[in-house]
Design an enzyme around this catalytic site. Structure first.
Site, PDB file in Angstrom:
ATOM      1  N   GLN A  41       0.806  -1.222   0.000  1.00 52.18           N
ATOM      2  CA  GLN A  41       0.000   0.000   0.000  1.00 52.18           C
ATOM      3  C   GLN A  41       0.840   1.273   0.000  1.00 52.18           C
ATOM      4  O   GLN A  41       0.301   2.368  -0.052  1.00 52.18           O
ATOM      5  CB  GLN A  41      -0.966  -0.006   1.183  1.00 52.18           C
ATOM      6  CG  GLN A  41      -2.032  -1.075   1.027  1.00 52.18           C
ATOM      7  CD  GLN A  41      -2.907  -1.168   2.257  1.00 52.18           C
ATOM      8  OE1 GLN A  41      -2.435  -1.057   3.382  1.00 52.18           O
ATOM      9  NE2 GLN A  41      -4.180  -1.382   2.030  1.00 52.18           N
ATOM     10  N   ASN A  42       2.167   1.140   0.064  1.00 51.59           N
ATOM     11  CA  ASN A  42       3.013   2.324  -0.028  1.00 51.59           C
ATOM     12  C   ASN A  42       2.943   2.830  -1.465  1.00 51.59           C
ATOM     13  O   ASN A  42       3.075   2.049  -2.410  1.00 51.59           O
ATOM     14  CB  ASN A  42       4.455   2.017   0.370  1.00 51.59           C
ATOM     15  CG  ASN A  42       5.269   3.284   0.552  1.00 51.59           C
ATOM     16  OD1 ASN A  42       5.386   4.097  -0.361  1.00 51.59           O
ATOM     17  ND2 ASN A  42       5.816   3.468   1.742  1.00 51.59           N
ATOM     18  N   ARG A  43       2.756   4.114  -1.629  1.00 56.18           N
ATOM     19  CA  ARG A  43       2.525   4.682  -2.966  1.00 56.18           C
ATOM     20  C   ARG A  43       3.791   5.137  -3.675  1.00 56.18           C
ATOM     21  O   ARG A  43       3.732   5.654  -4.786  1.00 56.18           O
ATOM     22  CB  ARG A  43       1.515   5.830  -2.849  1.00 56.18           C
ATOM     23  CG  ARG A  43       0.170   5.310  -2.323  1.00 56.18           C
ATOM     24  CD  ARG A  43      -0.868   6.382  -2.196  1.00 56.18           C
ATOM     25  NE  ARG A  43      -0.644   7.170  -0.996  1.00 56.18           N
ATOM     26  CZ  ARG A  43      -1.389   8.231  -0.649  1.00 56.18           C
ATOM     27  NH1 ARG A  43      -2.393   8.612  -1.409  1.00 56.18           N
ATOM     28  NH2 ARG A  43      -1.130   8.896   0.451  1.00 56.18           N
ATOM     29  N   PHE A  44       4.954   4.906  -3.076  1.00 55.01           N
ATOM     30  CA  PHE A  44       6.217   5.384  -3.643  1.00 55.01           C
ATOM     31  C   PHE A  44       6.427   4.936  -5.091  1.00 55.01           C
ATOM     32  O   PHE A  44       6.665   5.754  -5.982  1.00 55.01           O
ATOM     33  CB  PHE A  44       7.393   4.910  -2.773  1.00 55.01           C
ATOM     34  CG  PHE A  44       8.729   5.384  -3.248  1.00 55.01           C
ATOM     35  CD1 PHE A  44       9.174   6.657  -2.945  1.00 55.01           C
ATOM     36  CD2 PHE A  44       9.559   4.556  -4.001  1.00 55.01           C
ATOM     37  CE1 PHE A  44      10.414   7.110  -3.383  1.00 55.01           C
ATOM     38  CE2 PHE A  44      10.793   4.995  -4.441  1.00 55.01           C
ATOM     39  CZ  PHE A  44      11.218   6.277  -4.135  1.00 55.01           C
ATOM     40  N   THR A 136       4.865   8.857   1.343  1.00 59.57           N
ATOM     41  CA  THR A 136       4.114   7.931   0.479  1.00 59.57           C
ATOM     42  C   THR A 136       3.583   6.748   1.272  1.00 59.57           C
ATOM     43  O   THR A 136       2.960   5.852   0.714  1.00 59.57           O
ATOM     44  CB  THR A 136       5.018   7.417  -0.657  1.00 59.57           C
ATOM     45  OG1 THR A 136       6.152   6.743  -0.095  1.00 59.57           O
ATOM     46  CG2 THR A 136       5.477   8.553  -1.567  1.00 59.57           C
TER      47      THR A 136
END
Length: 160
Positions: A41-44, A136
């Site tokens: 789920q990290n948007r990086f 993020t």
């Protein structure tokens, strides 16, 4: 609370890296994967894919191809799971090996925790200002993806 070190998640950089993006400390998922921003789920990685308008197959090669270095401010600390708020007993990373190898034009911190520890431990040694970008992390869900893309687009100004 457990004592964790950064030993398994090595910095990513080479002699062409022009910007350095620093997180605080790798999440539990990233430590397990031995690479940055591994939490699904990290948007990086999604943000970078959109900024460069290409899909990311090999994350390490992707950042190197785009002259991006990745590391974290913290080398070791006491932390509860992946909670930045729980960080205690910080030992900072020594950025000189990246700064002496790469023509870094700008240092970015991924979120306020990374910025806080950068300012406390690293800035006094390097005297290089950092640019704080919104985190993020999945914990920073109040910021919409469009806003993240807009704010993170500032990195493009420093890349050839």
């Amino acid at each position: 609370m457990e004592h964790v070190t950064h030993d398994d998640v090595k910095p990513v950089y080479n002699e062409h890296s022009q910007i350095l993006i620093l997180g605080s400390m790798p999440s539990k998922k990233s430590r397990e994967a031995k690479f940055y921003y591994a939490h699904p789920q990290n948007r990086f990685w999604g943000i970078l894919a959109k900024l460069f308008q290409e899909s990311i197959v090999d994350k390490r090669n992707f950042v190197l191809k785009h002259n991006i270095a990745l590391w974290d401010v913290i080398s070791a600390c006491d932390i509860e799971a992946s909670s930045d708020a729980s960080i205690k007993n910080v030992i900072p990373n020594d950025l000189t090996k990246i700064l002496n190898t790469s023509p870094i034009k700008a240092i970015f911190t991924n979120g306020k925790t990374a910025e806080k520890y950068y300012q406390k431990y690293i800035y006094p040694l390097t005297k290089i200002s950092s640019i704080c970008l919104p985190s993020t992390s999945p914990a920073n869900c109040r910021i919409k993806e469009e806003q993240l893309i807009e704010e993170w687009s500032t990195i493009l100004k420093y890349l050839k």
